[in-house]
Design a protein around this motif. Structure first.
Motif, PDB file in Angstrom:
ATOM      1  N   TYR A   1       0.855  -1.186   0.000  1.00 27.49           N
ATOM      2  CA  TYR A   1       0.000   0.000   0.000  1.00 27.49           C
ATOM      3  C   TYR A   1       0.889   1.233   0.000  1.00 27.49           C
ATOM      4  CZ  TYR A   1       0.888  -0.079   5.054  1.00 27.49           C
ATOM      5  OH  TYR A   1       1.494  -0.103   6.281  1.00 27.49           O
ATOM      6  N   SER A   2       0.395   2.289  -0.615  1.00 29.01           N
ATOM      7  CA  SER A   2       1.262   3.454  -0.829  1.00 29.01           C
ATOM      8  C   SER A   2       1.000   4.602   0.135  1.00 29.01           C
ATOM      9  CB  SER A   2       1.092   3.957  -2.262  1.00 29.01           C
ATOM     10  OG  SER A   2      -0.257   4.331  -2.504  1.00 29.01           O
ATOM     11  N   ASN A   3      -0.143   4.592   0.825  1.00 30.94           N
ATOM     12  CA  ASN A   3      -0.495   5.703   1.703  1.00 30.94           C
ATOM     13  C   ASN A   3      -0.014   5.426   3.122  1.00 30.94           C
ATOM     14  OD1 ASN A   3      -1.732   7.733   3.222  1.00 30.94           O
ATOM     15  ND2 ASN A   3      -3.583   7.734   1.954  1.00 30.94           N
ATOM     16  N   SER A   4       0.946   6.208   3.578  1.00 31.09           N
ATOM     17  CA  SER A   4       1.495   5.991   4.923  1.00 31.09           C
ATOM     18  C   SER A   4       0.479   6.324   6.014  1.00 31.09           C
ATOM     19  CB  SER A   4       2.759   6.834   5.121  1.00 31.09           C
ATOM     20  OG  SER A   4       2.480   8.199   4.910  1.00 31.09           O
ATOM     21  N   ALA A   5      -0.645   6.965   5.640  1.00 27.93           N
ATOM     22  CA  ALA A   5      -1.691   7.275   6.616  1.00 27.93           C
ATOM     23  C   ALA A   5      -2.643   6.097   6.812  1.00 27.93           C
ATOM     24  CB  ALA A   5      -2.483   8.502   6.161  1.00 27.93           C
ATOM     25  N   SER A   6      -2.379   4.993   6.139  1.00 28.91           N
ATOM     26  CA  SER A   6      -3.238   3.819   6.305  1.00 28.91           C
ATOM     27  C   SER A   6      -3.186   3.349   7.753  1.00 28.91           C
ATOM     28  CB  SER A   6      -2.794   2.694   5.355  1.00 28.91           C
ATOM     29  OG  SER A   6      -2.923   3.113   4.014  1.00 28.91           O
ATOM     30  N   GLN A   7      -4.346   3.053   8.308  1.00 23.29           N
ATOM     31  CA  GLN A   7      -4.390   2.770   9.742  1.00 23.29           C
ATOM     32  C   GLN A   7      -4.987   1.416  10.074  1.00 23.29           C
ATOM     33  OE1 GLN A   7      -6.843   6.200  10.665  1.00 23.29           O
ATOM     34  NE2 GLN A   7      -8.653   4.919  10.890  1.00 23.29           N
ATOM     35  N   SER A   8      -5.781   0.848   9.178  1.00 22.54           N
ATOM     36  CA  SER A   8      -6.416  -0.441   9.439  1.00 22.54           C
ATOM     37  C   SER A   8      -6.307  -1.294   8.187  1.00 22.54           C
ATOM     38  CB  SER A   8      -7.890  -0.264   9.822  1.00 22.54           C
ATOM     39  OG  SER A   8      -8.008   0.508  10.988  1.00 22.54           O
ATOM     40  N   PHE A   9      -6.157  -2.604   8.419  1.00 19.19           N
ATOM     41  CA  PHE A   9      -5.814  -3.490   7.317  1.00 19.19           C
ATOM     42  C   PHE A   9      -6.624  -4.775   7.421  1.00 19.19           C
ATOM     43  CE2 PHE A   9      -2.233  -0.797   6.393  1.00 19.19           C
ATOM     44  CZ  PHE A   9      -1.902  -0.267   7.633  1.00 19.19           C
ATOM     45  N   PHE A  10      -7.051  -5.260   6.257  1.00 19.80           N
ATOM     46  CA  PHE A  10      -7.913  -6.440   6.238  1.00 19.80           C
ATOM     47  C   PHE A  10      -7.601  -7.290   5.019  1.00 19.80           C
ATOM     48  CE2 PHE A  10     -10.642  -4.455   9.386  1.00 19.80           C
ATOM     49  CZ  PHE A  10     -10.589  -3.105   9.078  1.00 19.80           C
ATOM     50  N   TRP A  11      -7.995  -8.528   5.109  1.00 15.31           N
ATOM     51  CA  TRP A  11      -8.137  -9.396   3.944  1.00 15.31           C
ATOM     52  C   TRP A  11      -9.618  -9.741   3.812  1.00 15.31           C
ATOM     53  CZ3 TRP A  11      -4.697 -10.256   0.238  1.00 15.31           C
ATOM     54  CH2 TRP A  11      -3.336 -10.068   0.514  1.00 15.31           C
ATOM     55  N   TYR A  12     -10.128  -9.537   2.598  1.00 16.08           N
ATOM     56  CA  TYR A  12     -11.487  -9.923   2.260  1.00 16.08           C
ATOM     57  C   TYR A  12     -11.424 -11.057   1.252  1.00 16.08           C
ATOM     58  CZ  TYR A  12     -14.289  -6.233   4.493  1.00 16.08           C
ATOM     59  OH  TYR A  12     -14.947  -5.426   5.401  1.00 16.08           O
ATOM     60  N   ARG A  13     -12.470 -11.838   1.236  1.00 16.55           N
ATOM     61  CA  ARG A  13     -12.603 -12.924   0.271  1.00 16.55           C
ATOM     62  C   ARG A  13     -13.833 -12.638  -0.584  1.00 16.55           C
ATOM     63  NH1 ARG A  13     -12.822 -19.335   0.773  1.00 16.55           N
ATOM     64  NH2 ARG A  13     -14.331 -19.690  -0.910  1.00 16.55           N
ATOM     65  N   GLN A  14     -13.682 -12.874  -1.899  1.00 20.54           N
ATOM     66  CA  GLN A  14     -14.814 -12.697  -2.803  1.00 20.54           C
ATOM     67  C   GLN A  14     -14.946 -13.924  -3.690  1.00 20.54           C
ATOM     68  OE1 GLN A  14     -14.751  -9.298  -5.509  1.00 20.54           O
ATOM     69  NE2 GLN A  14     -16.983  -9.203  -5.516  1.00 20.54           N
ATOM     70  N   ASP A  15     -16.065 -14.597  -3.562  1.00 20.08           N
ATOM     71  CA  ASP A  15     -16.368 -15.715  -4.448  1.00 20.08           C
ATOM     72  C   ASP A  15     -16.961 -15.182  -5.743  1.00 20.08           C
ATOM     73  OD1 ASP A  15     -17.053 -17.068  -1.435  1.00 20.08           O
ATOM     74  OD2 ASP A  15     -15.782 -18.171  -2.807  1.00 20.08           O
TER      75      ASP A  15
END
Lengths: 111, 115
Positions: free
Chosen positions: A25-39
């Motif tokens: 990710y390129s934005n250093s202001a990113s604060q929360s992170f997830f993995w999502y799944r899409q069928d």
């Protein structure tokens, strides 16, 4: 260039294999992170959150490296039912609660 | 709870026609988001609301797109006039600030085809 980058794959692996996906990710202001799944032809669903200390949920392990702005997902003992697209997602402090998605990595687990 | 409900599930329309997509968020959720998904660009945020007020519409492609949230239980995304490049899957999602992991729930999406 998207703010969240993933290798689109596809990753084709046999049942029982271990597979790893990466995301930057390129934005250093990113604060929360997830993995999502899409069928296929379905809506995205939360797989797991990603914490700085790393976290595990059964066969799934997520890691975050804030210094390198890098997120990973490891799937052990792959099942046929793991076949899906895995989306790396971040929330930035300057975009409220909006989810910022990568384009996803496609996984196909074969018998 | 029935989850986030979107209608219609599928829409096929001719270029130039007006299209209205509808969303009913989960009761008690204070955020509502509209996303668009295409093969080329993936999932993109179009607009989001907090307590029925639009907060960020910078993702709305152009003036042909408009979104409203007249009350806490209903939102619309309108495209007028529609163009073939608007063909995509449009997802609505809702969340509430007090939830773990932000409590996001997506609707099943509306698959729009403009011919």
């Amino acid at each position: 260039r998207k703010e969240v980058e993933q290798d689109p794959g596809p990753f084709n692996v046999p049942e029982g294999a271990t597979v790893a996906f990466n995301c930057t990710y390129s934005n250093s202001a990113s604060q929360s992170f997830f993995w999502y799944r899409q069928d296929c032809r379905k809506e995205p669903k939360l797989l797991m959150s990603v914490y700085s200390s790393g976290n595990e949920d059964g066969r799934f392990t997520a890691q975050l490296n804030r210094a390198s702005q890098y997120i990973s997902l490891l799937i052990r003992d792959s099942k046929l039912s793991d076949s899906a697209t895995y989306l790396c997602v971040v929330i930035n402090s300057n975009s409220g609660y909006a989810l910022n998605f990568g384009k996803g990595t496609s996984l196909l687990v074969t018998p | 709870d029935a989850g986030v409900i979107q209608s219609p599930r599928h829409e096929v329309t001719e270029m130039g026609q007006e299209v209205t997509l509808r969303c009913k968020p989960i009761s008690g959720h204070d955020y509502l988001f509209w996303y668009r998904q295409t093969m080329m660009r993936g999932l993109e945020l179009l607009i989001y609301f907090n307590n029925n007020v639009p907060i960020d519409d910078s993702g709305m492609p152009e003036d042909r797109f408009s979104a409203k949230m007249p009350n806490a239980s209903f939102s619309t995304l309108k495209i007028q006039p529609s163009e073939p490049r608007d063909s995509a899957v449009y997802f609505c999602a809702s969340s509430w600030t007090g939830a773990n992991n932000y409590g996001y729930t997506f609707g099943s999406g509306t698959r729009l085809t403009v011919v």
